[in-house]
Design a protein around this motif. Structure first.
Motif, short mmCIF file in Angstrom:
data_model
loop_
_atom_site.label_atom_id
_atom_site.label_comp_id
_atom_site.label_asym_id
_atom_site.label_seq_id
_atom_site.Cartn_x
_atom_site.Cartn_y
_atom_site.Cartn_z
N UNK A 184 13.54 -20.29 16.44
CA UNK A 184 13.72 -20.43 15.00
C UNK A 184 12.91 -21.62 14.49
N UNK A 185 12.63 -21.61 13.21
CA UNK A 185 11.95 -22.75 12.59
C UNK A 185 10.46 -22.80 12.82
N UNK A 186 9.86 -21.71 13.32
CA UNK A 186 8.41 -21.71 13.51
C UNK A 186 7.70 -21.72 12.17
N UNK A 187 6.53 -22.35 12.15
CA UNK A 187 5.76 -22.43 10.92
C UNK A 187 4.30 -22.10 11.25
N UNK A 188 4.02 -20.80 11.24
CA UNK A 188 2.67 -20.35 11.56
C UNK A 188 2.35 -20.43 13.04
N UNK A 189 3.12 -19.75 13.94
CA UNK A 189 2.81 -19.79 15.37
C UNK A 189 1.42 -19.23 15.65
N UNK A 190 0.63 -19.99 16.38
CA UNK A 190 -0.77 -19.60 16.58
C UNK A 190 -1.18 -19.72 18.05
N UNK A 191 -1.05 -20.92 18.63
CA UNK A 191 -1.44 -21.13 20.01
C UNK A 191 -0.26 -21.04 20.95
N UNK A 192 -0.51 -20.58 22.20
CA UNK A 192 0.54 -20.47 23.21
C UNK A 192 0.03 -21.00 24.54
N UNK A 193 0.96 -21.55 25.32
CA UNK A 193 0.68 -21.92 26.71
C UNK A 193 1.98 -21.82 27.47
N UNK A 194 1.90 -21.50 28.76
CA UNK A 194 3.11 -21.37 29.55
C UNK A 194 2.92 -22.04 30.90
N UNK A 195 3.97 -22.71 31.36
CA UNK A 195 3.98 -23.36 32.66
C UNK A 195 5.35 -23.19 33.26
N UNK A 196 5.45 -22.42 34.34
CA UNK A 196 6.76 -22.12 34.89
C UNK A 196 7.59 -21.37 33.87
#
Length: 307
Positions: A184-196
């Motif tokens: 919740x509370x996202x404001x224009x989600x654009x970039x992603x990265x994941x670790x574990x």
């Protein structure tokens, strides 16, 4: 064994072991959208990598790296090109997938390359060797202005900028995984990265980066977004270092992936439109290789003593 030969073998083995103990090399690829290039920078200092000559292509957007193959999405030409990550030479046998429409984010797993089409709100799956479409794949439902993507196991995470949420899909079928609730509370989600099991999301409109549980979408306690971000659009992670591409001022920042604190010694490279980031790694030698060399060294020493 001749004493002189034994000494030579010991010296050569010591030199080889010393060279193998050198830390793994790495480079940070960054799209220079306005300049139509993909420069590469030192991951520790931010300085340009000597010897790298960027390919020239129209408005590079998303990046994906698999081994020594660098995939680059060209937004304006509706294509994805595969390059040798060392020489920048085009990969023989690769043909850009057909039917792309404003390709933005890329993600790769095994021999599957996923492409987010921002113009027609679809995600395609293609053979990463040939570029042919994967039979049986159906573009997920609810895709809206998809930007960066990441994959973990059989989960494909998509930043749906138009819907203001992050959605997770089955990477084999395209079905929505309902166990994940978009933060919740996202404001224009654009970039992603994941670790574990940690998912990082860059808010383009909110100029912040959030960290969430990759299984549930719940916020990670103790995380503080890096300060001084300016319309971040891309993320990449290597070890405990998180890289953030800021479209607002053409910079790339490096931060501690646990605390969000800025990394000392990093100088941002200057780029215009860092929509894609990818970190290359040259792996360190395997333990088996080191043990084998060590064994050879001990054997040589034993034979020398028995002369």
């Amino acid at each position: 064994m001749n004493v002189s030969r034994a000494r030579n073998l010991l010296a050569a083995t010591s030199l080889l072991l010393g060279s193998l103990a050198t830390p793994a090399l790495a480079g940070l690829f960054v799209t220079n959208y306005a300049g139509s290039t993909v420069p590469q920078f030192n991951v520790t200092t931010g300085a340009p990598v000597a010897g790298w000559i960027s390919p020239i292509l129209g408005q590079p957007d998303g990046l994906a790296l698999s081994g020594n193959v660098l995939y680059v999405a060209s937004f304006i030409s509706n294509s994805v090109t595969a390059y040798d990550a060392t020489t920048a030479a085009p990969i023989a046998g690769w043909t850009s997938p057909s039917g792309l429409s404003g390709p933005a984010g890329l993600a790769i797993s095994g021999n599957r390359l996923y492409v987010a089409n921002a113009r027609n709100n679809t995600i395609g799956a293609f053979d990463a060797t040939t570029g042919a479409a994967i039979a049986g794949w159906t573009s997920p439902a609810g895709v809206s202005l998809p930007e960066q993507m990441v994959i973990s196991g059989n989960r494909l995470y998509v930043a749906n900028f138009g819907a203001n949420k992050v959605t997770v899909y089955d990477a084999t079928t395209g079905a929505t995984i309902t166990a994940f609730t978009s933060p919740s509370g996202l404001s224009g989600p654009y970039g992603l990265a994941i670790s574990g099991n940690n998912l990082y999301v860059a808010y383009n409109s909110g100029s912040a980066v959030g960290e969430f549980d990759a299984t549930t979408g719940a916020p990670i306690a103790g995380w503080t977004s890096p300060s001084n971000l300016n319309a971040p659009v891309s993320l990449a992670i290597s070890g405990n270092n998180l890289y953030v591409g800021n479209n607002g001022n053409g910079t790339v920042g490096e931060y501690d992936a646990t605390t969000g604190a800025a990394i000392v010694g990093w100088t941002s490279p200057g780029v215009n439109g860092p929509y894609g980031l990818a970190v290359s790694n040259i792996p360190e030698p395997s333990s088996a290789a080191l043990l084998g060399l060590g064994g050879a060294c001990l054997l040589a020493a034993r034979r020398r003593r028995n002369v």
